[in-house]
Design an enzyme around this catalytic site. Structure first.
Site, PDB file in Angstrom:
ATOM      1  N   ARG A 196       0.853  -1.197   0.000  1.00 20.15           N
ATOM      2  CA  ARG A 196       0.000   0.000   0.000  1.00 20.15           C
ATOM      3  C   ARG A 196       0.886   1.244   0.000  1.00 20.15           C
ATOM      4  O   ARG A 196       1.743   1.382   0.880  1.00 20.15           O
ATOM      5  CB  ARG A 196      -0.883   0.054   1.248  1.00 20.15           C
ATOM      6  CG  ARG A 196      -1.659  -1.223   1.508  1.00 20.15           C
ATOM      7  CD  ARG A 196      -3.136  -1.059   1.282  1.00 20.15           C
ATOM      8  NE  ARG A 196      -3.797  -2.350   1.407  1.00 20.15           N
ATOM      9  CZ  ARG A 196      -4.824  -2.600   2.210  1.00 20.15           C
ATOM     10  NH1 ARG A 196      -5.316  -1.630   2.944  1.00 20.15           N
ATOM     11  NH2 ARG A 196      -5.378  -3.794   2.239  1.00 20.15           N
ATOM     12  N   GLU A 210       1.012   4.050   1.294  1.00 18.71           N
ATOM     13  CA  GLU A 210       0.432   4.863   2.373  1.00 18.71           C
ATOM     14  C   GLU A 210       1.208   6.167   2.473  1.00 18.71           C
ATOM     15  O   GLU A 210       2.397   6.164   2.770  1.00 18.71           O
ATOM     16  CB  GLU A 210       0.529   4.119   3.717  1.00 18.71           C
ATOM     17  CG  GLU A 210      -0.193   2.789   3.760  1.00 18.71           C
ATOM     18  CD  GLU A 210      -1.700   2.927   3.974  1.00 18.71           C
ATOM     19  OE1 GLU A 210      -2.194   4.065   4.030  1.00 18.71           O
ATOM     20  OE2 GLU A 210      -2.362   1.872   4.054  1.00 18.71           O
ATOM     21  N   ARG A 253       1.441   2.591  12.652  1.00 16.23           N
ATOM     22  CA  ARG A 253       0.747   1.359  12.287  1.00 16.23           C
ATOM     23  C   ARG A 253       0.571   1.150  10.782  1.00 16.23           C
ATOM     24  O   ARG A 253      -0.057   0.190  10.360  1.00 16.23           O
ATOM     25  CB  ARG A 253      -0.602   1.276  13.002  1.00 16.23           C
ATOM     26  CG  ARG A 253      -1.543   2.384  12.689  1.00 16.23           C
ATOM     27  CD  ARG A 253      -2.859   2.251  13.457  1.00 16.23           C
ATOM     28  NE  ARG A 253      -3.903   2.900  12.717  1.00 16.23           N
ATOM     29  CZ  ARG A 253      -4.010   4.228  12.599  1.00 16.23           C
ATOM     30  NH1 ARG A 253      -3.129   5.021  13.166  1.00 16.23           N
ATOM     31  NH2 ARG A 253      -4.978   4.740  11.885  1.00 16.23           N
ATOM     32  N   HIS A 254       1.140   2.049   9.996  1.00 14.52           N
ATOM     33  CA  HIS A 254       1.094   1.893   8.539  1.00 14.52           C
ATOM     34  C   HIS A 254       2.490   1.741   7.959  1.00 14.52           C
ATOM     35  O   HIS A 254       3.393   2.495   8.306  1.00 14.52           O
ATOM     36  CB  HIS A 254       0.454   3.122   7.881  1.00 14.52           C
ATOM     37  CG  HIS A 254      -1.014   3.247   8.132  1.00 14.52           C
ATOM     38  ND1 HIS A 254      -1.530   4.117   9.060  1.00 14.52           N
ATOM     39  CD2 HIS A 254      -2.071   2.605   7.581  1.00 14.52           C
ATOM     40  CE1 HIS A 254      -2.853   4.003   9.068  1.00 14.52           C
ATOM     41  NE2 HIS A 254      -3.211   3.093   8.185  1.00 14.52           N
ATOM     42  N   GLU A 291      -7.646  -1.224  15.000  1.00 12.97           N
ATOM     43  CA  GLU A 291      -8.137  -2.181  14.012  1.00 12.97           C
ATOM     44  C   GLU A 291      -7.007  -3.128  13.635  1.00 12.97           C
ATOM     45  O   GLU A 291      -5.925  -2.686  13.267  1.00 12.97           O
ATOM     46  CB  GLU A 291      -8.614  -1.422  12.758  1.00 12.97           C
ATOM     47  CG  GLU A 291      -8.947  -2.350  11.609  1.00 12.97           C
ATOM     48  CD  GLU A 291      -9.126  -1.625  10.279  1.00 12.97           C
ATOM     49  OE1 GLU A 291      -9.569  -0.464  10.271  1.00 12.97           O
ATOM     50  OE2 GLU A 291      -8.816  -2.248   9.249  1.00 12.97           O
ATOM     51  N   SER A 323     -10.248  -6.174   8.889  1.00 13.65           N
ATOM     52  CA  SER A 323     -11.543  -5.815   8.309  1.00 13.65           C
ATOM     53  C   SER A 323     -12.042  -7.002   7.518  1.00 13.65           C
ATOM     54  O   SER A 323     -11.253  -7.735   6.923  1.00 13.65           O
ATOM     55  CB  SER A 323     -11.420  -4.627   7.356  1.00 13.65           C
ATOM     56  OG  SER A 323     -11.303  -3.429   8.085  1.00 13.65           O
ATOM     57  N   ARG A 358       0.352  -5.979  12.753  1.00 14.53           N
ATOM     58  CA  ARG A 358      -0.486  -5.247  13.715  1.00 14.53           C
ATOM     59  C   ARG A 358      -0.915  -6.157  14.860  1.00 14.53           C
ATOM     60  O   ARG A 358      -0.964  -5.746  16.015  1.00 14.53           O
ATOM     61  CB  ARG A 358      -1.723  -4.684  13.030  1.00 14.53           C
ATOM     62  CG  ARG A 358      -1.419  -3.406  12.326  1.00 14.53           C
ATOM     63  CD  ARG A 358      -2.679  -2.562  12.212  1.00 14.53           C
ATOM     64  NE  ARG A 358      -2.465  -1.570  11.170  1.00 14.53           N
ATOM     65  CZ  ARG A 358      -3.416  -0.833  10.666  1.00 14.53           C
ATOM     66  NH1 ARG A 358      -4.662  -0.981  11.091  1.00 14.53           N
ATOM     67  NH2 ARG A 358      -3.142   0.055   9.739  1.00 14.53           N
TER      68      ARG A 358
HETATM   69  P1  ATP Z   1      -6.489   1.539   8.432  1.00 15.99           P
HETATM   70  O1  ATP Z   1      -7.857   2.151   8.404  1.00 15.99           O
HETATM   71  O2  ATP Z   1      -6.025   1.209   9.808  1.00 15.99           O
HETATM   72  O3  ATP Z   1      -5.487   2.285   7.621  1.00 15.99           O
HETATM   73  P2  ATP Z   1      -7.544  -0.145   6.409  1.00 15.99           P
HETATM   74  O4  ATP Z   1      -8.955  -0.215   6.849  1.00 15.99           O
HETATM   75  O5  ATP Z   1      -7.146   0.778   5.329  1.00 15.99           O
HETATM   76  O6  ATP Z   1      -6.618   0.122   7.688  1.00 15.99           O
HETATM   77  P3  ATP Z   1      -7.860  -2.763   5.305  1.00 15.99           P
HETATM   78  O7  ATP Z   1      -7.938  -2.468   3.862  1.00 15.99           O
HETATM   79  O8  ATP Z   1      -9.100  -3.007   6.069  1.00 15.99           O
HETATM   80  O9  ATP Z   1      -7.010  -1.603   6.030  1.00 15.99           O
HETATM   81  O10 ATP Z   1      -6.795  -3.955   5.493  1.00 15.99           O
HETATM   82  C1  ATP Z   1      -7.016  -5.070   6.353  1.00 15.99           C
HETATM   83  C2  ATP Z   1      -5.970  -5.079   7.461  1.00 15.99           C
HETATM   84  O11 ATP Z   1      -4.660  -5.011   6.918  1.00 15.99           O
HETATM   85  C3  ATP Z   1      -6.042  -3.924   8.410  1.00 15.99           C
HETATM   86  O12 ATP Z   1      -6.988  -4.139   9.421  1.00 15.99           O
HETATM   87  C4  ATP Z   1      -4.630  -3.890   8.969  1.00 15.99           C
HETATM   88  O13 ATP Z   1      -4.463  -4.843   9.988  1.00 15.99           O
HETATM   89  C5  ATP Z   1      -3.801  -4.295   7.790  1.00 15.99           C
HETATM   90  N1  ATP Z   1      -3.255  -3.121   7.094  1.00 15.99           N
HETATM   91  C6  ATP Z   1      -3.853  -2.368   6.172  1.00 15.99           C
HETATM   92  N2  ATP Z   1      -3.055  -1.384   5.709  1.00 15.99           N
HETATM   93  C7  ATP Z   1      -1.891  -1.545   6.366  1.00 15.99           C
HETATM   94  C8  ATP Z   1      -0.637  -0.847   6.335  1.00 15.99           C
HETATM   95  N3  ATP Z   1      -0.441   0.170   5.524  1.00 15.99           N
HETATM   96  N4  ATP Z   1       0.359  -1.276   7.145  1.00 15.99           N
HETATM   97  C9  ATP Z   1       0.160  -2.329   7.958  1.00 15.99           C
HETATM   98  N5  ATP Z   1      -0.984  -3.025   8.035  1.00 15.99           N
HETATM   99  C10 ATP Z   1      -1.995  -2.642   7.256  1.00 15.99           C
HETATM  100 MG    MG Z   2     -10.100  -1.755   7.408  1.00 16.64          MG
END
Ligand code: ATP
Ligand code: MG
Length: 435
Positions: free
Chosen positions: A213, A215, A221-222, A358, A361, A409
């Protein structure tokens, strides 16, 4: 004379002649006697070299070794009440396998605080510290425990492509990569592929693989590359079927860390608590009410946000609940593949939160072709670019759903590590592409 190789976890005071291999952690030269602390992956052993009893050449070489050099030392084990192991090694032969340059980029045992960036810039040296390295032993254990739990649940492990033609989780976090003159992307998640497999009869699948991602935020946490534990299952009655599986898998995994990771947890001075099960269920609307009565001002449909999640975590922990579900998020906030809750603005979705954050999801997917197509169009997506995905829905797609869990996480929350980068050997983020 034969010198059987021993490590610091198996060496005994009555072993006699042995060879120990490791790094020279410390040297104290007191003229007539030198003390070395040699460290291997398990711990340390003291090498005691009295000048009179040790070969002159070996003595001179030992006494002048730079710290962190890699050595192999052979000698006689003697009982000692001055050392932690109750023994010491009197050296007879020394082989310097690789002498360390000086100065060291990072101290291994020094108690000085270094910037995290300095640690990451010198990651191999940073990892020589047991408390840094041990996290990765637990990560490996976690990985095995997930396999174990998924086998019990009857899931098949799959591997989906990481170079993909279209994204699944929105365009903003896609990494574009060149692909023989065409553009392609690094997979943000295995979402579309694991769903396609649901039409095949491989109806309970999981994958543990990197997800990418882009980000653009800099948080603890990202990261840009994380390990994603994804599951998908077909023929479900509701998302509760998925949550039941996840709950058992989480409990098995956390109990396994406590049990099989006891030695590592002790080294880290961490205690892991098994969350209270069954995990309580909150709806998104209940969370809004809880937060607004705590003084936040969140509007209907608004994201709970980091602060909201944290606050819910506090309220839940006060009642002894470390792990809990937040369900029925607004359909508008959720990706196109999530099923709407008919006649409401909500969706058949859930998050699993662990002490205010979180970690997962998931939800029930929209398996009805026409409704799925409509949802895509409503979200402004071009169905043509999802043609291969959509094909899988045209010839009898069972009701299905699944989840994605961020493995790091989960580990960070379990061990209370603070920063996700502590659980990644070589983290990738907006500012870091090396080492
Ligand atoms: P957040 O809102 O915390 O950024 P998200 O809702 O965008 O997360 P999802 O698409 O739901 O993330 O991804 C499922 C899971 O993958 C998340 O709950 C998290 O545990 C993990 N995850 C997502 N993006 C990241 C990231 N950039 N770095 C680490 N873990 C991630
Ligand atoms: Mg999510």
């Amino acid at each position: 004379m034969a010198f059987p190789i021993k490590d610091t976890s198996t060496i005994r005071a009555d072993d006699g002649p042995v060879t120990v291999k490791g790094w020279v952690q410390d040297i104290r030269n007191l003229g007539g006697i030198s003390f070395l602390i040699v460290r291997d992956r398990h711990g340390t052993v003291q090498v005691t070299a009295p000048k009179k009893k040790v070969d002159a050449e070996v003595f001179a070489r030992l006494a002048s070794l730079p710290r962190e050099s890699a050595v192999s030392i052979s000698g006689e084990v003697k009982p000692s009440d001055q050392t932690e192991l109750g023994l010491e090694l009197i050296p007879q032969a020394l082989e310097v396998l690789s002498e360390a340059a000086t100065p060291l980029p990072l101290g291994v045992v020094d108690k000085v605080n270094v910037e995290f960036d300095t640690r990451l810039n010198n990651r191999p040296m940073d990892l020589r510290r047991p408390e840094v390295r041990t996290v990765f032993e637990l990560k490996s254990l976690l990985r095995h425990l997930l396999d174990e739990a998924m086998a019990v649940e009857g899931f098949t492990e799959i591997h989906t492509p990481k170079i993909v033609a279209s994204g699944a989780e929105g365009g903003a976090t896609l990494f574009e990569v060149g692909y023989f003159g065409r553009s392609s992307y690094l997979a943000q998640s295995p979402q579309l592929y694991k769903q396609m497999v649901m039409s095949s009869g491989l109806d309970r699948v999981y994958e543990i693989a990197p997800a990418f991602r882009a980000e653009k935020s800099n948080t603890v946490r990202h990261v840009s590359e994380f390990l994603s534990f994804d599951g998908e299952m077909a023929w479900i009655d509701s998302q509760r079927d998925i949550m039941d599986v996840m709950e058992r898998v989480m409990q098995h995994t956390i109990a396994g860390i406590k049990d099989k990771g006891a030695r590592q947890l002790e080294l880290l001075e961490k205690e892991v608590e098994l969350p209270k099960a069954p995990y309580p269920v909150l709806t998104y609307s209940q969370c809004l009410d809880m937060l607004n009565s705590e003084g936040m001002e969140l509007a209907e449909g608004e994201d709970l946000g980091t602060e909201g999640e944290r606050l819910i975590g506090e309220l839940m922990s006060d009642k002894g609940n470390d792990m809990y579900w937040i369900m029925e998020y607004p359909a508008e906030e959720k990706p196109f593949y999530i099923m709407e809750k008919e006649g409401t603005p909500y969706s058949h979705s859930f998050d699993l939160d662990y002490r205010g954050q979180e970690i997962s999801s998931g939800g029930q997917r929209e398996h009805r072709y026409d409704v799925l197509l409509k949802r895509m169009e409503d979200k402004g997506l071009d169905p043509v670019s999802f043609n291969d995905y959509l094909e899988a829905f045209r010839y009898g797609m069972p009701p299905h759903g699944g989840w994605g869990i961020g493995v790091e996480r989960l580990l960070v929350k379990m061990l209370d590590l603070g920063n996700i980068r502590e659980a990644i050997l070589f983290p990738r983020d907006m500012h870091r592409l090396a080492p």
